[in-house]
Design a protein around this motif. Structure first.
Motif, short mmCIF file in Angstrom:
data_model
loop_
_atom_site.label_atom_id
_atom_site.label_comp_id
_atom_site.label_asym_id
_atom_site.label_seq_id
_atom_site.Cartn_x
_atom_site.Cartn_y
_atom_site.Cartn_z
N PRO A 108 68.51 -12.27 19.29
CA PRO A 108 68.47 -11.06 20.12
C PRO A 108 67.46 -11.11 21.25
CG PRO A 108 67.08 -10.75 18.20
CD PRO A 108 67.58 -12.19 18.15
N ASN A 109 66.94 -12.32 21.60
CA ASN A 109 65.85 -12.35 22.60
C ASN A 109 66.38 -12.39 24.02
OD1 ASN A 109 66.72 -15.05 22.20
ND2 ASN A 109 64.75 -15.89 22.80
N MET A 135 75.55 -10.54 14.60
CA MET A 135 74.49 -10.06 15.45
C MET A 135 73.19 -9.79 14.69
SD MET A 135 76.42 -10.36 17.93
CE MET A 135 75.28 -9.94 19.25
N THR A 136 72.07 -9.80 15.45
CA THR A 136 70.75 -9.54 14.86
C THR A 136 70.01 -8.53 15.74
OG1 THR A 136 69.74 -11.35 16.12
CG2 THR A 136 70.58 -11.89 13.94
N LEU A 137 69.03 -7.86 15.16
CA LEU A 137 68.17 -6.95 15.92
C LEU A 137 66.81 -7.60 16.10
CD1 LEU A 137 68.75 -3.43 14.29
CD2 LEU A 137 70.04 -4.56 16.13
N TYR A 138 66.19 -7.29 17.22
CA TYR A 138 64.85 -7.79 17.54
C TYR A 138 63.83 -6.79 17.02
CZ TYR A 138 61.40 -9.79 20.86
OH TYR A 138 60.31 -10.39 21.46
N LEU A 139 62.98 -7.23 16.10
CA LEU A 139 61.99 -6.34 15.50
C LEU A 139 60.83 -6.11 16.46
CD1 LEU A 139 60.98 -4.93 12.86
CD2 LEU A 139 59.96 -7.13 12.23
N THR A 140 60.52 -4.83 16.70
CA THR A 140 59.33 -4.51 17.51
C THR A 140 58.47 -3.54 16.72
OG1 THR A 140 60.06 -2.48 18.60
CG2 THR A 140 60.83 -4.54 19.57
N TYR A 177 59.70 -11.97 15.94
CA TYR A 177 58.99 -12.89 16.84
C TYR A 177 57.55 -12.43 16.93
CZ TYR A 177 63.34 -14.73 18.92
OH TYR A 177 64.55 -15.33 19.13
N PRO A 178 56.59 -13.33 16.69
CA PRO A 178 55.22 -12.95 16.99
C PRO A 178 55.11 -12.82 18.51
CG PRO A 178 55.36 -15.19 16.04
CD PRO A 178 56.74 -14.73 16.28
N ALA A 179 54.47 -11.77 18.99
CA ALA A 179 54.37 -11.56 20.44
C ALA A 179 53.81 -12.82 21.09
CB ALA A 179 53.49 -10.36 20.73
N GLY A 180 54.49 -13.29 22.13
CA GLY A 180 53.97 -14.42 22.91
C GLY A 180 54.30 -15.79 22.35
N HIS A 217 60.93 -14.98 25.96
CA HIS A 217 61.21 -13.53 25.83
C HIS A 217 60.70 -12.96 24.51
CE1 HIS A 217 64.86 -14.22 28.71
NE2 HIS A 217 63.69 -14.40 29.30
N SER A 218 59.47 -13.27 24.16
CA SER A 218 58.93 -12.75 22.90
C SER A 218 57.83 -11.73 23.15
CB SER A 218 58.41 -13.88 22.02
OG SER A 218 57.35 -14.53 22.66
N ASP A 219 57.68 -11.26 24.39
CA ASP A 219 56.56 -10.34 24.67
C ASP A 219 56.74 -8.98 24.00
OD1 ASP A 219 57.90 -11.77 26.87
OD2 ASP A 219 57.99 -9.77 27.79
N SER A 220 57.98 -8.62 23.60
CA SER A 220 58.14 -7.35 22.87
C SER A 220 57.95 -7.54 21.37
CB SER A 220 59.54 -6.77 23.08
OG SER A 220 59.92 -6.83 24.41
N GLY A 221 57.57 -8.72 20.95
CA GLY A 221 57.45 -9.03 19.52
C GLY A 221 56.28 -8.32 18.86
N VAL A 222 56.06 -8.71 17.59
CA VAL A 222 55.10 -7.99 16.76
C VAL A 222 53.70 -8.59 16.94
CG1 VAL A 222 54.53 -7.46 14.35
CG2 VAL A 222 56.92 -7.42 15.12
#
Ligand code: DOR
Ligand code: ZN
Length: 350
Positions: free
Chosen positions: A42-43, A75-80, A103-106, A110-115
């Motif tokens: 989902p990134n 499909m998958t959801l992006y965890l924030t 996704y750990p942020a960073g 496209h992982s900047d919305s991650g955890v």
């Protein structure tokens, strides 16, 4: 003499980047030719965070498929840190969403919305455990003081071990594992913990990043590791252990985004994915175990039916093109300009 042939149940790809728009249209055919289903990451930019967005994205994927293709995107959801707990029940009730991706942020593209802080998503993870929705982990820490080659191992110690203790019934997939540490953790874990293994981590070690000069097309996240780790991954993939299954992490980037001062992470492997896995299994002398890894362990973990149609490969080498079109640009695939030992046998069904 006739070339050796290998016929197996049609496989699925349990970790794939399909992108969107013109890039999606450029790449989807390669996956649909080989795989019946794929877990779609989902990134996107912006990320796919809700069931409604995942359903829209699914429709765009279906619309870009070659006519008559039976391929099914899962499909998958992006965890924030702002994912609503209610979204988990909605995802479970939908017929399109099969997992949630951490996704750990960073950490990567496209992982900047991650955890940033795992404890901030505990309530969502509780809901996932309750609704039995799998959590897919990009298992790397992003702390700048941790050596890039140690990011996976430190993630396991600092985050995965406590996560498993806190949510013992949560189904988790440690995605694209790259180390012996991950193999040891997953093979010793209960059946609700599994791992995907990419074909580039089975075939390449970190020397491939610097063969005669810097090789941006071999740069991915998690980064390639030393040979002992590659050997441990190959052993795990070919062991017959159902904790391990196929996930390509094929991740196309336009050439100019790779060949630059700060290039993107990702290898494009969808054009030859199954053929390259066959090479890896042949290298280990375990072609007989390719079918379970590629076609059985994944659906069993996701509790989906195994595919019933079949796919054939034959041991006839072919040359990979230097590049494939990607939206308005091009993408350099794995093995560009070189040969792959196995080829797909085109059948009426494929
Ligand atoms: O190499 C990678 N590329 N690793 C990821 O985790 C993301 C992916 C991408 O989206 O390009
Ligand atoms: Zn990925």
């Amino acid at each position: 003499m006739k070339s050796p042939r290998l016929e197996i149940t049609r496989p699925d790809d349990w970790h794939l980047h399909l992108r969107d728009g013109d890039a999606l249209a450029s790449v989807i055919g390669h996956t649909a030719q080989r795989f019946a289903r794929a877990i779609v990451m989902p990134n996107l930019k912006p990320p796919v965070t809700t069931v409604a967005q995942a359903e829209d994205y699914r429709r765009r994927i279906m619309a870009s498929l070659p006519a008559g293709s039976p391929f099914q995107p899962l499909m998958t959801l992006y965890l924030t840190e702002s994912t609503a707990v209610e979204e988990i029940a909605r995802a479970k009730a939908s017929d399109g969403v099969f997992a949630v991706k951490y996704y750990p942020a960073g950490a990567t593209t496209h992982s900047d919305s991650g955890v940033r802080e795992l404890s901030r998503v505990y309530r969502v993870l509780e809901a996932m455990e309750k609704h039995d929705l799998p959590l897919l982990l990009h298992g790397e820490v992003t702390d700048p003081d941790i050596d890039i080659f140690d990011r996976e191992q430190v993630f396991i110690e600092r985050h995965l071990v406590p996560l498993q203790a806190r949510f013992p019934a949560l189904r988790m997939v440690l995605e694209h594992i790259t180390t012996r540490d991950a193999v040891d953790f997953v093979s010793g874990a209960p059946a609700n913990v599994a791992a995907t293994i990419t074909v580039h981590h089975l075939l390449l070690n970190r020397n491939a990043l610097f063969a005669g000069g810097i090789r941006p097309h071999n740069y991915c996240a998690p980064i390639l590791k030393r040979e002992a780790h590659r050997a441990a991954l190959l052993q795990a993939a070919t062991s017959g252990d159902p904790h391990f299954f196929l996930g390509t992490d094929s991740a196309p980037h336009p050439r100019e985004a790779k060949e630059t001062a700060c290039g993107c992470a990702g290898l494009y492997t969808a054009h030859a994915a199954l053929e390259l896995y066959a090479e890896a299994f042949e290298q280990a002398g375990r072609l007989d175990r390719l079918e379970a890894f590629a076609s059985f362990h994944g659906p069993d973990f996701y509790r989906l039916p195994r595919n019933t149609d079949r796919i054939a490969l034959e041991r006839t080498p072919w040359n990979v093109p230097e590049e494939y079109p990607l939206a308005g640009s091009t993408c350099q695939p794995m093995r560009a300009g070189e040969s792959v030992a196995w080829s797909l046998v085109e059948t009426a069904a494929s």
